[in-house]
Design a protein around this motif. Structure first.
Motif, PDB file in Angstrom:
ATOM      1  N   ARG A  72      10.519   1.367   6.826  1.00 27.59           N
ATOM      2  CA  ARG A  72      11.109   0.037   6.604  1.00 27.59           C
ATOM      3  C   ARG A  72      11.020  -0.834   7.857  1.00 27.59           C
ATOM      4  O   ARG A  72      10.865  -2.049   7.764  1.00 27.59           O
ATOM      5  CB  ARG A  72      12.575   0.145   6.198  1.00 27.59           C
ATOM      6  N   LEU A  73      11.120  -0.227   9.015  1.00 25.20           N
ATOM      7  CA  LEU A  73      10.994  -0.994  10.249  1.00 25.20           C
ATOM      8  C   LEU A  73       9.558  -1.489  10.437  1.00 25.20           C
ATOM      9  O   LEU A  73       9.331  -2.581  10.932  1.00 25.20           O
ATOM     10  CB  LEU A  73      11.446  -0.169  11.451  1.00 25.20           C
ATOM     11  N   LYS A  74       8.593  -0.677  10.013  1.00 24.00           N
ATOM     12  CA  LYS A  74       7.183  -1.074  10.114  1.00 24.00           C
ATOM     13  C   LYS A  74       6.810  -2.074   9.024  1.00 24.00           C
ATOM     14  O   LYS A  74       6.020  -2.979   9.255  1.00 24.00           O
ATOM     15  CB  LYS A  74       6.277   0.156   9.999  1.00 24.00           C
ATOM     16  N   ASP A  75       7.353  -1.868   7.830  1.00 23.28           N
ATOM     17  CA  ASP A  75       7.037  -2.728   6.679  1.00 23.28           C
ATOM     18  C   ASP A  75       8.332  -3.006   5.930  1.00 23.28           C
ATOM     19  O   ASP A  75       8.705  -2.283   5.008  1.00 23.28           O
ATOM     20  CB  ASP A  75       6.029  -2.023   5.764  1.00 23.28           C
ATOM     21  N   PRO A  76       9.063  -4.068   6.336  1.00 25.10           N
ATOM     22  CA  PRO A  76      10.385  -4.344   5.766  1.00 25.10           C
ATOM     23  C   PRO A  76      10.388  -4.584   4.258  1.00 25.10           C
ATOM     24  O   PRO A  76      11.393  -4.345   3.600  1.00 25.10           O
ATOM     25  CB  PRO A  76      10.842  -5.601   6.501  1.00 25.10           C
ATOM     26  N   VAL A  77       9.290  -5.039   3.697  1.00 25.98           N
ATOM     27  CA  VAL A  77       9.256  -5.342   2.269  1.00 25.98           C
ATOM     28  C   VAL A  77       9.003  -4.092   1.431  1.00 25.98           C
ATOM     29  O   VAL A  77       9.724  -3.813   0.478  1.00 25.98           O
ATOM     30  CB  VAL A  77       8.190  -6.418   1.959  1.00 25.98           C
ATOM     31  N   TYR A  78       7.985  -3.329   1.790  1.00 31.69           N
ATOM     32  CA  TYR A  78       7.581  -2.199   0.947  1.00 31.69           C
ATOM     33  C   TYR A  78       7.996  -0.827   1.471  1.00 31.69           C
ATOM     34  O   TYR A  78       8.088   0.119   0.704  1.00 31.69           O
ATOM     35  CB  TYR A  78       6.070  -2.224   0.730  1.00 31.69           C
ATOM     36  N   GLY A  79       8.222  -0.672   2.746  1.00 29.92           N
ATOM     37  CA  GLY A  79       8.642   0.617   3.300  1.00 29.92           C
ATOM     38  C   GLY A  79       7.665   1.723   2.970  1.00 29.92           C
ATOM     39  O   GLY A  79       6.445   1.556   3.090  1.00 29.92           O
ATOM     40  N   CYS A  80       8.189   2.852   2.506  1.00 33.87           N
ATOM     41  CA  CYS A  80       7.353   4.014   2.160  1.00 33.87           C
ATOM     42  C   CYS A  80       6.383   3.690   1.026  1.00 33.87           C
ATOM     43  O   CYS A  80       5.268   4.203   1.001  1.00 33.87           O
ATOM     44  CB  CYS A  80       8.223   5.192   1.730  1.00 33.87           C
ATOM     45  N   VAL A  81       6.817   2.865   0.093  1.00 25.06           N
ATOM     46  CA  VAL A  81       5.975   2.525  -1.054  1.00 25.06           C
ATOM     47  C   VAL A  81       4.686   1.858  -0.593  1.00 25.06           C
ATOM     48  O   VAL A  81       3.612   2.114  -1.141  1.00 25.06           O
ATOM     49  CB  VAL A  81       6.744   1.629  -2.045  1.00 25.06           C
ATOM     50  N   GLY A  82       4.771   1.034   0.437  1.00 24.20           N
ATOM     51  CA  GLY A  82       3.575   0.399   0.987  1.00 24.20           C
ATOM     52  C   GLY A  82       2.610   1.429   1.538  1.00 24.20           C
ATOM     53  O   GLY A  82       1.401   1.351   1.288  1.00 24.20           O
ATOM     54  N   ALA A  83       3.127   2.403   2.271  1.00 23.49           N
ATOM     55  CA  ALA A  83       2.275   3.462   2.827  1.00 23.49           C
ATOM     56  C   ALA A  83       1.648   4.289   1.718  1.00 23.49           C
ATOM     57  O   ALA A  83       0.465   4.632   1.776  1.00 23.49           O
ATOM     58  CB  ALA A  83       3.094   4.349   3.765  1.00 23.49           C
ATOM     59  N   ILE A  84       2.427   4.590   0.692  1.00 19.17           N
ATOM     60  CA  ILE A  84       1.910   5.369  -0.444  1.00 19.17           C
ATOM     61  C   ILE A  84       0.806   4.598  -1.153  1.00 19.17           C
ATOM     62  O   ILE A  84      -0.236   5.160  -1.504  1.00 19.17           O
ATOM     63  CB  ILE A  84       3.058   5.736  -1.411  1.00 19.17           C
ATOM     64  N   ARG A 123      -4.887   3.964  -2.657  1.00 19.23           N
ATOM     65  CA  ARG A 123      -6.146   3.187  -2.684  1.00 19.23           C
ATOM     66  C   ARG A 123      -7.245   3.919  -1.924  1.00 19.23           C
ATOM     67  O   ARG A 123      -8.396   3.944  -2.343  1.00 19.23           O
ATOM     68  CB  ARG A 123      -5.929   1.785  -2.105  1.00 19.23           C
ATOM     69  N   GLU A 124      -6.898   4.539  -0.816  1.00 22.11           N
ATOM     70  CA  GLU A 124      -7.871   5.295  -0.035  1.00 22.11           C
ATOM     71  C   GLU A 124      -8.392   6.501  -0.827  1.00 22.11           C
ATOM     72  O   GLU A 124      -9.578   6.794  -0.816  1.00 22.11           O
ATOM     73  CB  GLU A 124      -7.245   5.746   1.293  1.00 22.11           C
TER      74      GLU A 124
END
Length: 132
Positions: free
Chosen positions: A80-92, A97-98
């Protein structure tokens, strides 16, 4: 970290109590999971979830699941600190996609190999020698 591991740090307050500037007692719910040598772990969790909420979670979770709960909170807080909007979901999502991209690349490579093998048309064995 298990509660028995915390005994190595009994001389100093846990990272949570140090951050919150309070006395760390033997009943401290944070102590087994936020050792004094990991202050950033608690600071991140506190910033995202708040100490009160983390304390409630730890009291509601079965003791044998608390370490996993804290690790999950710490991971989500960092995300969440790295990506406040998506958090873990963004990383997933990025990783999914990869995986899809790599699966397509693998399919294309396998198709290229099949075309190459069919072009050889039985002229050579798998080891490059003439079939006999």
């Amino acid at each position: 970290m298990s509660s028995s591991s915390y005994s190595n740090y009994t001389n100093s307050p846990c990272a949570a109590c140090k951050f919150l500037r309070r006395k760390c007692t033997s009943e401290c719910v944070f102590a087994p999971y936020f050792p004094p040598d990991e202050p950033l772990k608690f600071a991140n969790v506190h910033r995202i979830f708040g100490a009160s909420n983390v304390s409630k979670i730890l009291h509601e979770v079965a003791p044998h699941q608390r370490e996993d709960a804290v690790n999950s909170l710490a991971y989500e807080a960092e995300a969440r600190l790295k990506d406040p909007v998506y958090g873990c979901v963004g990383a997933i999502s990025v990783l999914q996609r990869e995986v899809l991209r790599l699966q397509r690349e693998l399919e294309e490579t396998n198709a290229d190999l099949m075309r190459y093998a069919s072009c050889l048309g039985g002229e050579t064995s798998a080891y490059g020698g003439r079939r006999g």
